[in-house]
Design an enzyme around this catalytic site. Structure first.
Site, mmCIF file in Angstrom:
data_model
loop_
_atom_site.group_PDB
_atom_site.id
_atom_site.type_symbol
_atom_site.label_atom_id
_atom_site.label_comp_id
_atom_site.label_asym_id
_atom_site.label_seq_id
_atom_site.Cartn_x
_atom_site.Cartn_y
_atom_site.Cartn_z
ATOM 1 N N VAL A 111 38.608 30.337 28.429
ATOM 2 C CA VAL A 111 38.905 31.247 27.330
ATOM 3 C C VAL A 111 39.272 30.477 26.072
ATOM 4 O O VAL A 111 38.873 30.850 24.964
ATOM 5 C CB VAL A 111 40.022 32.232 27.725
ATOM 6 C CG1 VAL A 111 40.435 33.099 26.536
ATOM 7 C CG2 VAL A 111 39.562 33.110 28.882
ATOM 8 N N ARG B 219 48.442 16.262 30.184
ATOM 9 C CA ARG B 219 47.348 15.621 30.918
ATOM 10 C C ARG B 219 45.998 15.762 30.220
ATOM 11 O O ARG B 219 45.031 15.079 30.577
ATOM 12 C CB ARG B 219 47.252 16.174 32.339
ATOM 13 C CG ARG B 219 46.834 17.625 32.449
ATOM 14 C CD ARG B 219 46.735 18.080 33.901
ATOM 15 N NE ARG B 219 46.341 19.470 34.009
ATOM 16 C CZ ARG B 219 47.180 20.492 33.978
ATOM 17 N NH1 ARG B 219 48.484 20.267 33.853
ATOM 18 N NH2 ARG B 219 46.745 21.737 34.077
ATOM 19 N N CYS C 215 41.200 41.707 31.038
ATOM 20 C CA CYS C 215 39.790 41.739 30.651
ATOM 21 C C CYS C 215 39.096 43.027 31.083
ATOM 22 O O CYS C 215 38.300 43.611 30.331
ATOM 23 C CB CYS C 215 39.057 40.521 31.212
ATOM 24 S SG CYS C 215 39.399 40.172 32.953
ATOM 25 N N GLN D 179 33.828 42.330 39.075
ATOM 26 C CA GLN D 179 34.326 41.328 38.146
ATOM 27 C C GLN D 179 33.816 39.923 38.470
ATOM 28 O O GLN D 179 33.874 39.462 39.606
ATOM 29 C CB GLN D 179 35.860 41.354 38.119
ATOM 30 C CG GLN D 179 36.389 42.680 37.581
ATOM 31 C CD GLN D 179 37.906 42.775 37.546
ATOM 32 O OE1 GLN D 179 38.461 43.793 37.930
ATOM 33 N NE2 GLN D 179 38.580 41.736 37.083
ATOM 34 N N SER E 192 34.377 34.048 36.501
ATOM 35 C CA SER E 192 34.979 33.379 35.347
ATOM 36 C C SER E 192 36.337 33.965 35.012
ATOM 37 O O SER E 192 37.163 33.300 34.388
ATOM 38 C CB SER E 192 34.059 33.455 34.129
ATOM 39 O OG SER E 192 33.748 34.799 33.812
ATOM 40 N N GLY E 193 36.587 35.209 35.446
ATOM 41 C CA GLY E 193 37.898 35.811 35.239
ATOM 42 C C GLY E 193 38.992 35.083 35.991
ATOM 43 O O GLY E 193 40.178 35.237 35.686
ATOM 44 N N ARG F 57 35.792 41.357 43.221
ATOM 45 C CA ARG F 57 35.214 40.114 42.700
ATOM 46 C C ARG F 57 33.790 39.982 43.244
ATOM 47 O O ARG F 57 33.568 40.155 44.448
ATOM 48 C CB ARG F 57 36.057 38.917 43.136
ATOM 49 C CG ARG F 57 35.675 37.618 42.441
ATOM 50 C CD ARG F 57 36.099 37.601 40.997
ATOM 51 N NE ARG F 57 37.538 37.467 40.813
ATOM 52 C CZ ARG F 57 38.151 37.603 39.652
ATOM 53 N NH1 ARG F 57 37.463 37.895 38.559
ATOM 54 N NH2 ARG F 57 39.458 37.471 39.557
ATOM 55 N N HIS G 191 31.960 41.284 33.279
ATOM 56 C CA HIS G 191 32.464 42.279 34.220
ATOM 57 C C HIS G 191 31.683 43.581 34.062
ATOM 58 O O HIS G 191 31.325 43.971 32.949
ATOM 59 C CB HIS G 191 33.937 42.585 33.948
ATOM 60 C CG HIS G 191 34.873 41.461 34.254
ATOM 61 N ND1 HIS G 191 34.501 40.321 34.926
ATOM 62 C CD2 HIS G 191 36.207 41.316 33.976
ATOM 63 C CE1 HIS G 191 35.558 39.526 35.052
ATOM 64 N NE2 HIS G 191 36.589 40.108 34.482
ATOM 65 N N ASN H 150 33.471 39.160 29.831
ATOM 66 C CA ASN H 150 34.924 39.107 30.008
ATOM 67 C C ASN H 150 35.582 37.949 29.282
ATOM 68 O O ASN H 150 36.774 38.007 28.966
ATOM 69 C CB ASN H 150 35.273 39.026 31.494
ATOM 70 C CG ASN H 150 34.652 37.821 32.179
ATOM 71 O OD1 ASN H 150 33.424 37.743 32.307
ATOM 72 N ND2 ASN H 150 35.463 36.886 32.634
#
Length: 344
Positions: free
Chosen positions: A14, A39, A130, A157, A160-161, A235, A242, A315
């Site tokens: 995102v 990091r 989303c 969905q 990637s969510g 999912r 989505h 999404n």
């Protein structure tokens, strides 16, 4: 003078999309700063035709920043968003940390932009889940005309969510099927390749998952507390976008043709609805697009004043990054914030 914008979580799915959209929409920023954890210091991310090197979130001075797009997860947001807001920087938070906080507006610009004025209490504005974002974009214009009583929604969905690791897991498992390799299951409770998982987030006491609960409470907060909603969130082995099968019961009569005419003119919606093979939108076609696509609008004869429809959206864009940038644009267009003057 332009604005100074920070993107927290710039190396994530995102966060990278936020940078893309800021560039695409020519957001009025004099400077965009990519921030991440220690990091990821020095990691390069794209911003239009430029490359930004990530800086350490912990060392950034937000008193000189106007807007912070927060996409680093609930734990980071809980720790940092109030601190950032206290320094006079408006936080637009993509996590669930503050969505139901009574002093934090939960905004989808096409739906409830007027509610944004409440941000001044904490300097935090929440982005919805989303799956909720695309749903309320489709529901709002219909609610204005016929008043929604009840919604039953089943979501499909994309992985990637659940982040980049989830996308990598789908890819690795799909490859493993074809080359007869070992199937590793890490991110999801069961394999996702060529499968469906009827669980998103943790289970709650009533048997619903937290994702399903989010859709219910967020829709009430954004659109109308009187609306009853039940969801089943699933999912599916799709990388991005989505999809939702939505059944709506209204207080007042509304035909499928009336609904289509309303949705054709509705902000953020794009109606693609032909009664022929392929006359609808799929997740693949919605990926990379800004619209919330509506298809399969039809009357439901099993209830009085009922409609069913199919809703698809990217999404990572409308469900997250695009909505956050649109919120920032509302702040600017309504002159609710002004660029800070930096010391010489």
């Amino acid at each position: 003078m332009g604005f100074r914008v920070a993107v927290v979580g710039a190396t994530g799915n995102v966060g990278r999309e936020m940078l893309n959209i800021l560039a695409e929409r020519a957001f009025p920023a004099d400077e965009v700063i990519a921030l991440a954890s220690s990091r990821s210091i020095g990691t390069e991310v794209s911003f239009g035709d430029k490359v930004l090197k990530c800086r350490n979130l912990e060392h950034h001075d937000f008193s000189t920043t106007d807007i912070c797009l927060m996409s680093a997860g609930g734990e980071v947001s809980t720790a940092w968003s109030p601190k950032i807001g206290a320094q006079g920087c408006v936080v637009i938070d993509n996590s669930s940390a503050f969505r139901m906080h009574h002093d934090v507006p939960l905004i989808v610009p096409e739906v409830n932009a007027d509610a944004i004025v409440g941000f001044t209490k904490l300097n935090i504005i929440a982005n919805p889940n989303c799956s909720t974002a695309q749903l309320v974009v489709a529901l709002k214009p219909l609610h204005d005309v016929a008043t929604i009583k009840r919604v039953v929604v089943a979501t499909y969905q994309s992985v990637s969510g659940a982040g980049k690791d989830a996308m990598d897991e789908l890819f690795a498992q799909t490859r493993a099927v074809f080359v007869s390799d070992t199937m590793e299951i890490k991110k999801f409770p069961k394999r996702i390749a060529f499968n469906l998982i009827p669980q998103i987030d943790v289970f709650m006491e009533d048997g619903s998952t937290k994702e399903e609960w989010k859709m219910m409470v967020e829709t009430k907060k954004i659109l109308d507390p009187k609306i009853k909603l039940t969801a089943t969130c699933v999912r599916v082995p799709v990388f991005i976008s989505h999809s939702e099968a939505v059944n709506i019961e209204f207080e007042n009569p509304i035909s499928a043709e009336e609904a289509k005419n309303i949705l054709r003119e509705a902000p953020g919606c794009l109606l693609i609805d032909k009664h022929e093979p392929g006359g609808y939108i799929t997740p693949h076609e919605a990926t990379g697009e800004d619209a919330t696509y509506i298809s399969r609008v039809r009357e439901d004869p099993t209830v009085e004043n009922g409609l069913s429809l199919w809703c698809v959206s990217d999404n990572l864009r409308k469900g997250a990054a695009l909505n956050a940038v649109q919120i920032a644009e509302v702040l600017i267009n309504r002159k609710l914030i002004a660029p800070k003057k930096l010391a010489a």
